[in-house]
Design an enzyme around this catalytic site. Structure first.
Site, mmCIF file in Angstrom:
data_model
loop_
_atom_site.group_PDB
_atom_site.id
_atom_site.type_symbol
_atom_site.label_atom_id
_atom_site.label_comp_id
_atom_site.label_asym_id
_atom_site.label_seq_id
_atom_site.Cartn_x
_atom_site.Cartn_y
_atom_site.Cartn_z
ATOM 1 N N SER A 12 -17.191 -4.400 13.496
ATOM 2 C CA SER A 12 -15.886 -4.086 12.911
ATOM 3 C C SER A 12 -15.685 -4.679 11.521
ATOM 4 C CB SER A 12 -14.757 -4.563 13.838
ATOM 5 O OG SER A 12 -14.865 -5.955 14.086
ATOM 6 N N SER A 13 -16.501 -5.663 11.140
ATOM 7 C CA SER A 13 -16.344 -6.254 9.810
ATOM 8 C C SER A 13 -17.598 -7.018 9.422
ATOM 9 C CB SER A 13 -15.135 -7.202 9.777
ATOM 10 O OG SER A 13 -15.373 -8.348 10.588
ATOM 11 N N ARG A 15 -18.997 -10.250 6.464
ATOM 12 C CA ARG A 15 -18.563 -11.260 5.507
ATOM 13 C C ARG A 15 -19.782 -11.927 4.906
ATOM 14 N NH1 ARG A 15 -17.010 -14.622 10.048
ATOM 15 N NH2 ARG A 15 -18.774 -14.566 11.471
ATOM 16 N N HIS A 233 -30.602 -10.733 14.632
ATOM 17 C CA HIS A 233 -29.651 -10.210 15.616
ATOM 18 C C HIS A 233 -28.502 -11.198 15.702
ATOM 19 C CE1 HIS A 233 -27.918 -9.168 19.570
ATOM 20 N NE2 HIS A 233 -28.184 -7.955 19.151
ATOM 21 N N ASP A 234 -27.267 -10.706 15.612
ATOM 22 C CA ASP A 234 -26.125 -11.609 15.489
ATOM 23 C C ASP A 234 -25.975 -12.559 16.677
ATOM 24 O OD1 ASP A 234 -25.281 -9.579 17.217
ATOM 25 O OD2 ASP A 234 -23.668 -8.881 15.917
ATOM 26 N N GLN A 302 -9.411 -5.034 21.775
ATOM 27 C CA GLN A 302 -9.308 -4.366 20.471
ATOM 28 C C GLN A 302 -8.882 -2.915 20.654
ATOM 29 O OE1 GLN A 302 -13.241 -4.952 18.926
ATOM 30 N NE2 GLN A 302 -12.950 -7.133 18.554
ATOM 31 N N GLY A 401 -15.594 -15.286 17.443
ATOM 32 C CA GLY A 401 -14.170 -15.048 17.222
ATOM 33 C C GLY A 401 -13.328 -15.167 18.466
#
Length: 488
Positions: A12-13, A15, A233-234, A302, A401
């Site tokens: 979704s975002s 940074r 990979h996050d 969400q 998050g």
């Protein structure tokens, strides 16, 4: 003083974080940008050209802040890919894992090779959007034209440097990599009609790829940028960026759009129990394995926020949930129906109706149902981890998050019967940075880096609570209801 830039791109975002190390790891956000899939030619696709442009903008902003030289590393989600032709040109749009093209593909593949055999080969759990199934549904002509295939972070690195490599932590999510080696499984590639030769060299995180190309530097006025493959990979980044507890058995819970719960292990676990509980053996830093389960996480809330007819902030939804603590329905959010329904609120209500439960009608009841069931799913996952690994998990480190949700953290502590460590929120960023910082000798060991990460963040602890009979009953009721839903 070395300057580092971590670009962390989620569903979704994204940074860009500028960082350096002295007494702590200092971080400063220098760019933030939206992300998301859009519909194009009847497919859900990512705008990878836009993402690449935002990486360049991030480097521009670093130069404007006085950064003349830096180290850059990029992490994103897994499984999605780009085919290139023999001139290095992108052949197609980057189709999103949430596209419906693989809704019924697993069964087709299982007709060719059994589920058990795939798991034995790869150690990866069965998600309908794994690259294995995307390749199966991919256009035959496109596969014939392809001279190279790259996953999303590898593709962005390629655009920056001209060097094509396959970073192993992301490659392992494809369900095509041999669980014990860094080689792709030839039989599975034959099933999906993809040539092994189009995959570039497999590399470990911390590998130097090259500098940003001179033409890009001149055109965009960029600093001298040394590009490293991080744990790309996050979730691999988030696990490396966790603080854990070296004195106790601990599990990680990366809480974001997805919830990833598991342990960091030295060896993979391939067993019938691991398969039946849906656990993956994804690669981590320095030959470790992320033994984990994918759970649909904050995606649910969400989508509810988006689909609800009134506008609520996420904190307001938490407060409404707290007012409805007595409302209990039991929902298996791992059910594929919740991956991308037309309307999440209606899907939750339909599930409750089909399982003969009260139907949540207010935003507070919906939110309470989500947080309660996520906590119970985490609890059942911890049960399975203890059973499969022989561990005694006493601590859960919640990062990402979703770690900002104190109410869900408290429910998780209660239902898992574990102490909860909360933070760092930006674990994926710290993990991304850590792999490069280890490569450039800012730290000597992962343990040293994790101690510094803990020192650099506000880490909270929620003490273990009494595991009372009401909590046990809720977990058993959840198991009963969700088993019924499967049978129906």
């Amino acid at each position: 003083m070395k300057k580092y830039i971590a670009v962390d791109i989620g569903a979704s975002s994204g940074r860009a974080i500028l960082s350096h190390v002295d007494d702590v790891i200092h971080t400063k956000e220098i760019n933030r940008f939206a992300n998301g899939f859009t519909t194009k030619n009847n497919q859900e696709v990512w705008d990878v050209d836009y993402l690449f442009e935002e990486v360049l903008i991030s480097l521009q902003k670093a130069k404007e802040l006085g950064v003349e030289s830096c180290y850059l590393s990029i992490d994103t989600w897994g499984v999605d890919y780009i085919f290139l032709d023999n001139k290095g040109k992108r052949l197609h749009e980057a189709v999103s894992y949430r596209d419906s093209r693989t809704d019924h593909t697993t069964e087709k593949v299982f007709d060719i090779i059994s589920k058990e055999k795939i798991y034995e080969k790869t150690g990866i759990q069965f998600l309908k959007f794994n690259t294995l199934y995307q390749f199966y549904e991919e256009c035959t002509e496109l596969k014939k034209q392809a001279a190279k295939v790259l996953l999303i972070p590898d593709y962005i690195n390629y655009l920056l440097t001209g060097e094509a490599r396959s970073e192993v932590t992301n490659l392992s999510t494809t369900q095509l990599l041999d669980v014990n080696t860094n080689t792709l499984d030839k039989q599975l590639l034959e099933v999906v009609d993809v040539d092994a030769e189009i995959f570039p060299e497999v590399i470990e995180p911390g590998t130097y790829l090259g500098d940003v190309k001179e033409d890009l530097r001149e055109k965009y006025n960029l600093p001298v940028t040394h590009v490293y493959a991080t744990v790309s990979h996050d979730t691999a980044s988030a696990v490396l960026g966790s603080v854990g507890d070296s004195q106790k058995g601990w599990a990680f819970l990366s809480s974001g759009t997805w919830s990833l719960i598991g342990q960091e292990l030295d060896k993979p676990i391939i067993s019938e129990t691991a398969l039946s509980h849906g656990y993956s053996n994804e690669r981590g830093y320095q030959d470790t394995y992320r033994f984990l389960k994918n759970i649909i996480g904050m995606w649910i809330i969400q989508r509810v926020r988006k689909d609800w007819f009134e506008n609520y902030t996420f904190p307001e939804m938490v407060e409404e949930a707290k007012k409805n603590k007595g409302f209990k329905v039991f929902i298996d959010f791992n059910d594929e129906r919740f991956v991308n329904p037309d309307n999440m609120v209606e899907e939750i209500q339909a599930y409750c109706s089909e399982t003969n439960q009260p139907i949540p009608k207010t935003i507070g009841e919906i939110a309470q149902a989500i947080y309660l069931n996520l906590a119970i799913i985490y609890a059942t996952s911890i049960e399975a981890l203890n059973d499969i690994t022989g561990s005694k998990i006493e601590v859960i480190n919640i990062v990402g998050g979703g770690s900002n949700n104190d109410y869900l953290n408290e429910l998780t502590a209660q239902y898992t019967n574990c102490e909860v460590i909360v933070g760092p929120e930006e674990a994926s960023v710290f993990g991304n940075l850590t792999a490069t910082m280890l490569a450039t000798q800012e730290f000597e060991t992962v343990e040293e880096a994790r101690k510094m990460i803990g020192k650099s963040n506000h880490i909270k602890r929620i003490e273990k609570t009494n595991f009372n009979n009401d909590l046990k009953i809720d977990i058993e009721k959840f198991k009963e209801v969700t088993q019924y839903a499967y049978k129906s």
